[in-house]
Design a protein around this motif. Sequence first.
Motif, PDB file in Angstrom:
ATOM      1  N   GLY A   3       0.589   5.306  -2.379  1.00  0.00           N
ATOM      2  CA  GLY A   3      -0.313   4.424  -1.639  1.00  0.00           C
ATOM      3  C   GLY A   3      -1.108   3.496  -2.533  1.00  0.00           C
ATOM      4  O   GLY A   3      -1.961   2.764  -2.062  1.00  0.00           O
ATOM      5  N   ASN A   8      -3.259  -2.498  -0.889  1.00  0.00           N
ATOM      6  CA  ASN A   8      -4.501  -1.722  -0.860  1.00  0.00           C
ATOM      7  C   ASN A   8      -5.568  -2.327  -1.768  1.00  0.00           C
ATOM      8  O   ASN A   8      -6.741  -2.368  -1.414  1.00  0.00           O
ATOM      9  CB  ASN A   8      -4.229  -0.276  -1.252  1.00  0.00           C
ATOM     10  CG  ASN A   8      -3.445   0.453  -0.196  1.00  0.00           C
ATOM     11  OD1 ASN A   8      -3.411   0.047   0.960  1.00  0.00           O
ATOM     12  ND2 ASN A   8      -2.784   1.526  -0.589  1.00  0.00           N
ATOM     13  N   VAL A  84      -7.112   1.509  -7.516  1.00  0.00           N
ATOM     14  CA  VAL A  84      -6.393   1.352  -6.261  1.00  0.00           C
ATOM     15  C   VAL A  84      -5.056   0.635  -6.422  1.00  0.00           C
ATOM     16  O   VAL A  84      -4.159   0.823  -5.611  1.00  0.00           O
ATOM     17  CB  VAL A  84      -7.280   0.606  -5.230  1.00  0.00           C
ATOM     18  CG1 VAL A  84      -6.569   0.403  -3.922  1.00  0.00           C
ATOM     19  CG2 VAL A  84      -8.570   1.372  -5.011  1.00  0.00           C
TER      20      VAL A  84
END
Length: 156
Positions: A3, A8, A84
Amino acid sequence: PTGLNIVNASLMLAMMAVPPISSLTEDAIHAVRQEIREASLALGATQWETISRVVVPASLPGICTASILGMSRAIRETMVVLMVAGGAAAIPESIFDPVRPMPASIAAEMAETPFGSDHYHALFAIGIVLFVTTLIFNLMADYIAQKYKQVGTATL
C-alpha cells in the motif's frame, strides 16, 4: 502489496496542503474591506453578486498566493513521502508502484553517504534543486501579491 505507492503519497500531501491553503484563503477573503462590500450592496447587488464580482476578485491575489505557498509546502515535505511513498529507488511503471521522491532520498541516504563522495554531492544537488524550486514558488507568490496589491479603500 504494502500500500506504499505514489497515489497514497499524493493523497497525504494533498491533505497536508489543504489546511494552510484554506487558512490563507480565508485570511485573504476577510481582508477585503467592509466598505467595499457595503458599497456593492448599496448599489443594489445581491449577496451572491457581491461575493462573486467584488469579494472574490479583490481577494484573488491572496487566494493565488495561498495556493502557490501550499504547493511549495507540499514539495518540500520529507517525512510523509519517506514513510508513505514506499522508498523504492526505481523508476515507477504505474502510479501504484512504490517510489522515492527527492526529499525522501536525502533523508534516507545522507547518514550513510561518505563525506565528499559523488553520492554526497548528488544529494546536495538534489537539495539545491528543491531549494530553487521552493524559491521560485515563493517568488511567484510574492510577485502576484505585490502586483495585485490593493491601495486605498475604493480600488480593486
